[in-house]
Design an enzyme around this catalytic site. Sequence first.
Site, PDB file in Angstrom:
ATOM      1  N   SER A 166     -21.574  11.369 -19.526  1.00 26.53           N
ATOM      2  CA  SER A 166     -20.385  10.701 -19.028  1.00 26.53           C
ATOM      3  C   SER A 166     -20.776   9.511 -18.147  1.00 26.53           C
ATOM      4  O   SER A 166     -21.459   8.602 -18.599  1.00 26.53           O
ATOM      5  CB  SER A 166     -19.511  11.725 -18.299  1.00 26.53           C
ATOM      6  OG  SER A 166     -18.245  11.227 -17.985  1.00 26.53           O
ATOM      7  N   HIS A 190     -18.410   9.764 -23.565  1.00 27.49           N
ATOM      8  CA  HIS A 190     -17.053  10.140 -23.980  1.00 27.49           C
ATOM      9  C   HIS A 190     -16.055   9.295 -23.205  1.00 27.49           C
ATOM     10  O   HIS A 190     -16.427   8.537 -22.319  1.00 27.49           O
ATOM     11  CB  HIS A 190     -16.791  11.641 -23.799  1.00 27.49           C
ATOM     12  CG  HIS A 190     -16.834  12.110 -22.381  1.00 27.49           C
ATOM     13  ND1 HIS A 190     -16.635  13.429 -22.032  1.00 27.49           N
ATOM     14  CD2 HIS A 190     -17.042  11.474 -21.201  1.00 27.49           C
ATOM     15  CE1 HIS A 190     -16.716  13.570 -20.718  1.00 27.49           C
ATOM     16  NE2 HIS A 190     -16.965  12.398 -20.198  1.00 27.49           N
TER      17      HIS A 190
END
EC number: 3.4.21.92
Length: 194
Positions: free
Chosen positions: A98, A123
């Site tokens: 992330s 993501h």
Amino acid sequence: MSLIPMVVEQTGRGERAYDIFSRLLKDRIIFLGGAVDDQVANLIIAQMLFLESEDPEKEIFLYINSPGGVVTAGMAIYDTMQYVRCPVSTLCVGQAASMGAVLLAAGGEGKRFALPHARIMIHQPWGGFQGQATDINIHAQEILRLRETLNGVLASHTGQTLEKIATDTERDFFMGSEEAKKYGIVDDIVKRKV
């Protein structure tokens, strides 16, 4: 309670004890070893600014083992990495997921590395909010704006198109170090320190 090891050094004036992270900082190594939040971001930013004031030409090494975290806190670190005059080298040890992956990709050109068994994951940002419909809509729009910003940052550092980044970040997109190198998140895989 977390235990932080101490390192004892012998000097001409006697012994000096440091916590391990302070000792690493002497070698210009900053360790991001957990989730990114405001407190962690403030500590990392302060260390970068300190190292820049010590020597603005000398490289800073950011070691990353992070599951990601708060986007605004991560972007504060990102902006500081771009702001300081020092070249910033990044190294993934363990995982950079992330926001951790965004910071890994944000290292200087040719200065982004991963260890052989590192895992990298990108993501879209996620969040939850409750309240009135208008407030929920405001927060949904902000998450969409953050997604565009993060996709743009990843595209600029990896060389991937915005469309590919948008597609790949629709869901959790995991990569090993070799895949992250092909994707453009890291420049090389290191097996041994030189």
